[in-house]
Design a protein around this motif. Sequence first.
Motif, PDB file in Angstrom:
ATOM      1  N   THR A  78       0.835  -1.123  -0.064  1.00  0.00           N
ATOM      2  CA  THR A  78       0.016   0.041  -0.018  1.00  0.00           C
ATOM      3  C   THR A  78       0.828   1.124  -0.153  1.00  0.00           C
ATOM      4  N   ALA A  79       0.207   2.374   0.044  1.00  0.00           N
ATOM      5  CA  ALA A  79       0.859   3.496  -0.197  1.00  0.00           C
ATOM      6  C   ALA A  79       1.873   3.860   1.165  1.00  0.00           C
ATOM      7  N   SER A  80       1.196   3.148   2.362  1.00  0.00           N
ATOM      8  CA  SER A  80       1.868   3.542   3.856  1.00  0.00           C
ATOM      9  C   SER A  80       2.770   2.375   4.160  1.00  0.00           C
ATOM     10  N   GLY A  81       2.586   1.131   3.557  1.00  0.00           N
ATOM     11  CA  GLY A  81       3.650   0.097   3.976  1.00  0.00           C
ATOM     12  C   GLY A  81       3.134  -1.347   3.442  1.00  0.00           C
ATOM     13  N   VAL A  82       3.915  -2.293   3.722  1.00  0.00           N
ATOM     14  CA  VAL A  82       3.658  -3.552   3.333  1.00  0.00           C
ATOM     15  C   VAL A  82       3.335  -4.591   4.326  1.00  0.00           C
ATOM     16  N   VAL A  83       2.274  -5.732   4.006  1.00  0.00           N
ATOM     17  CA  VAL A  83       1.929  -6.671   5.176  1.00  0.00           C
ATOM     18  C   VAL A  83       2.240  -8.011   4.121  1.00  0.00           C
ATOM     19  N   ARG A  84       2.012  -8.939   5.011  1.00  0.00           N
ATOM     20  CA  ARG A  84       2.181 -10.335   4.394  1.00  0.00           C
ATOM     21  C   ARG A  84       1.189 -11.149   4.970  1.00  0.00           C
ATOM     22  N   LEU A  85       0.118 -11.777   4.549  1.00  0.00           N
ATOM     23  CA  LEU A  85      -0.777 -12.642   4.768  1.00  0.00           C
ATOM     24  C   LEU A  85      -0.413 -14.113   4.582  1.00  0.00           C
ATOM     25  N   THR A  86      -0.159 -14.818   5.686  1.00  0.00           N
ATOM     26  CA  THR A  86       0.109 -16.181   5.747  1.00  0.00           C
ATOM     27  C   THR A  86      -1.073 -17.064   5.966  1.00  0.00           C
ATOM     28  N   ASP A  87      -1.517 -17.826   4.941  1.00  0.00           N
ATOM     29  CA  ASP A  87      -2.550 -18.862   5.154  1.00  0.00           C
ATOM     30  C   ASP A  87      -2.400 -20.185   5.055  1.00  0.00           C
ATOM     31  N   PHE A  88      -2.633 -21.213   6.218  1.00  0.00           N
ATOM     32  CA  PHE A  88      -2.470 -22.235   6.028  1.00  0.00           C
ATOM     33  C   PHE A  88      -3.439 -23.187   6.585  1.00  0.00           C
ATOM     34  N   MET A  89      -3.711 -24.695   6.504  1.00  0.00           N
ATOM     35  CA  MET A  89      -4.275 -25.588   7.202  1.00  0.00           C
ATOM     36  C   MET A  89      -3.356 -26.476   7.948  1.00  0.00           C
ATOM     37  N   PRO A  90      -3.219 -26.688   9.283  1.00  0.00           N
ATOM     38  CA  PRO A  90      -2.267 -27.723   9.618  1.00  0.00           C
ATOM     39  C   PRO A  90      -2.984 -29.067   9.552  1.00  0.00           C
ATOM     40  N   VAL A  91      -2.074 -30.003   9.279  1.00  0.00           N
ATOM     41  CA  VAL A  91      -2.672 -31.628   8.980  1.00  0.00           C
ATOM     42  C   VAL A  91      -3.358 -31.898  10.375  1.00  0.00           C
ATOM     43  N   ARG A  92      -4.538 -32.173  10.436  1.00  0.00           N
ATOM     44  CA  ARG A  92      -5.230 -32.196  11.662  1.00  0.00           C
ATOM     45  C   ARG A  92      -4.958 -33.331  12.567  1.00  0.00           C
ATOM     46  N   GLU A  93      -5.129 -32.899  13.981  1.00  0.00           N
ATOM     47  CA  GLU A  93      -5.008 -34.132  14.795  1.00  0.00           C
ATOM     48  C   GLU A  93      -6.576 -34.546  15.151  1.00  0.00           C
ATOM     49  N   ARG A  94      -7.204 -33.819  15.778  1.00  0.00           N
ATOM     50  CA  ARG A  94      -8.537 -34.016  16.068  1.00  0.00           C
ATOM     51  C   ARG A  94      -9.662 -33.134  15.423  1.00  0.00           C
ATOM     52  N   HIS A  95      -9.331 -31.727  15.257  1.00  0.00           N
ATOM     53  CA  HIS A  95      -9.794 -30.824  14.773  1.00  0.00           C
ATOM     54  C   HIS A  95      -9.389 -30.333  13.549  1.00  0.00           C
ATOM     55  N   SER A  96     -10.205 -29.480  12.691  1.00  0.00           N
ATOM     56  CA  SER A  96      -9.652 -28.913  11.499  1.00  0.00           C
ATOM     57  C   SER A  96      -9.647 -27.434  11.577  1.00  0.00           C
ATOM     58  N   ASP A  97      -8.451 -26.862  11.492  1.00  0.00           N
ATOM     59  CA  ASP A  97      -8.247 -25.445  11.624  1.00  0.00           C
ATOM     60  C   ASP A  97      -7.743 -24.740  10.168  1.00  0.00           C
ATOM     61  N   VAL A  98      -8.207 -23.641  10.303  1.00  0.00           N
ATOM     62  CA  VAL A  98      -7.613 -22.446   9.264  1.00  0.00           C
ATOM     63  C   VAL A  98      -6.712 -21.433  10.033  1.00  0.00           C
ATOM     64  N   VAL A  99      -5.534 -21.407   9.750  1.00  0.00           N
ATOM     65  CA  VAL A  99      -4.809 -20.266  10.296  1.00  0.00           C
ATOM     66  C   VAL A  99      -4.441 -19.173   9.674  1.00  0.00           C
ATOM     67  N   ARG A 100      -4.519 -18.094   9.792  1.00  0.00           N
ATOM     68  CA  ARG A 100      -4.185 -16.877   9.102  1.00  0.00           C
ATOM     69  C   ARG A 100      -3.298 -15.714  10.122  1.00  0.00           C
ATOM     70  N   ILE A 101      -2.124 -15.624   9.614  1.00  0.00           N
ATOM     71  CA  ILE A 101      -1.207 -14.772  10.155  1.00  0.00           C
ATOM     72  C   ILE A 101      -1.062 -13.585   9.304  1.00  0.00           C
TER      73      ILE A 101
END
Length: 579
Positions: A78-101
């Motif tokens: 953007t005009a003011s700065g730069v961000v990075r969005l990291t998206d992944f789904m851990p290989v599940r153990e019991r539950h399914s997750d979507v992680v966004r950082i």
Amino acid sequence: MRLERYALIGDCETAALVGDRGSIDWLCWPDFSSPACFAALLGTKNNGRWIITPKHDLKRVTRKYRDHTLILETTFETASGVVRLTDFMPVRERHSDVVRIVRCLHGFVAMQMELCIRFDYGRTIPWTGPWKGNEWTAAAGTGSIYLRTRQRLRTEDSIAYADFVLHAGEQRSFTLTYVSAPEPPPRRVNTQIALRQTERYWTEWCRQSHYRGPWKDIVERSLITVKALTYRPTGGIVAAPTTSLPERIGGNRNWDYRYCWLRDASMMLESLLLVGYHAEAKAWEQWLLQSVGSDVRQMQIMYGMHGERHLPECELPWLRGYHESGPVRIGNAASEQLQLDVYGEVADAIATMARAKLRLDPRLRSLHEQITGYVASIADKPASGMWEQRGIHRQFTYSKVMAWIALDHGVKAAETGVINGPVAEWKRTRDRLRREILKHGFNRRLGSFVQSYHSARLDAATLLIPIFGFLRPEDEHVRGTVRAVGKHLMRDGLIYRYQSQRGKEGEAAFLPCSFWYAQNLALAGRRVEAEKYFEKLLRLTSDVGLLSEEYSPRENQFLGNFPQALTHIALISAARALT
């Protein structure tokens, strides 16, 4: 949004499509064939989505997968700065997750988050609200979803919102977790540990590959994509994670591909085995035996991930379809078709596993015997073709070729004592079928194999004839077929499945056929030509290396379900042929 602007993340049990503006527009939870809770892909944002993106105008967006992983990184400038969005789904153990950082790399950026959950393919509005502190939940029907974050949230009209500013070095994490309705709230995910574990899982899996030829990166990306479409608990392989993405904008050939086709999986099996992935082959073997059962006469062309047979088809009228291309369908009535070719493809997969010296389940011997005997009894029947045109039963040439492949593998297995059966009778049927195919399935005026007996209509499925070994690549019948397909089924440099009926607007180019064409050129020794054509096809891949079922040269866009396992399998096979 166009399909090529989406990327895939997944946990080998389900998958999500993430747009290049940070919006997850498709996710079926808890598995591939479950009802979608984000269905904006086939409707509007009100049918469910999860977006994290800068509030102000973007100057530039770039994205990539971390090397050797299914972890997606999208960088917003953007005009003011730069961000990075990291998206992944851990290989599940019991539950399914979507992680966004989301992390600020430079300057400062004002961000916004909007989470709209709509269960049952975008129809059901859940009970929503804060749960504990800044945590938030949505519940309806058979499931509950929990959002965990340290960011303050607000809820309006059952939608969660957040606005925040990140300065260089700062980050926010968001984790979405699905649980079945009776279950208690899930455990909290440590996002940094989950990120490291997910990266380790994929990099270790990629290290098993023996492929060392050219185009290693794109072949690895295709292998990762196919692995992501493999249902880990059973070994079933879905054709795509989506439903009802049209073969033509405004058309109605919109089908549900979240099922396991025996054909696609059999082709994939060879590609995986030949580059070193034996565990996936063993898992698929068990899925096959569980799904088919002990009577091969009941074998279907496709099953559910768990081996489900009954896949009733219906329409979802509340979704208007991708780019207004309705109807949206779930289930697939083609599962009830008789297609002769699948018997040959399964027999070929069994032979491939045997050549790879896998220790095969003893039940596979019984299945192989049954396939050979059953094909010998039905080889003369008209049936549905590979392309699943509904209500059409013919003597399809490719189907007959694959019936011959099934008989040929059966005869060879019987001659070596692997299976038992009337080998002399099977040989007579096999040899008679071969003569019949060469006589009735080959049009001498066109100098090519054709779609069905005594037809003048070309079909790109016949490009598989030398690939499966019915004839050698240098055979005059094969050379003539490759020449005719290249002349009459190629438009704008891509191969179409078959010739459209006069007066009807056809579908887009079918990408697996184009890779089969490249493979045929390579097998015939036309290496320079094959490599040039293969490189041209690779330029169609999206910026993150994904491919759809079809491509429209007119609109320069992907069509059909996405990403498509069969397309990536065909890419891997063509690359192997070229090396």
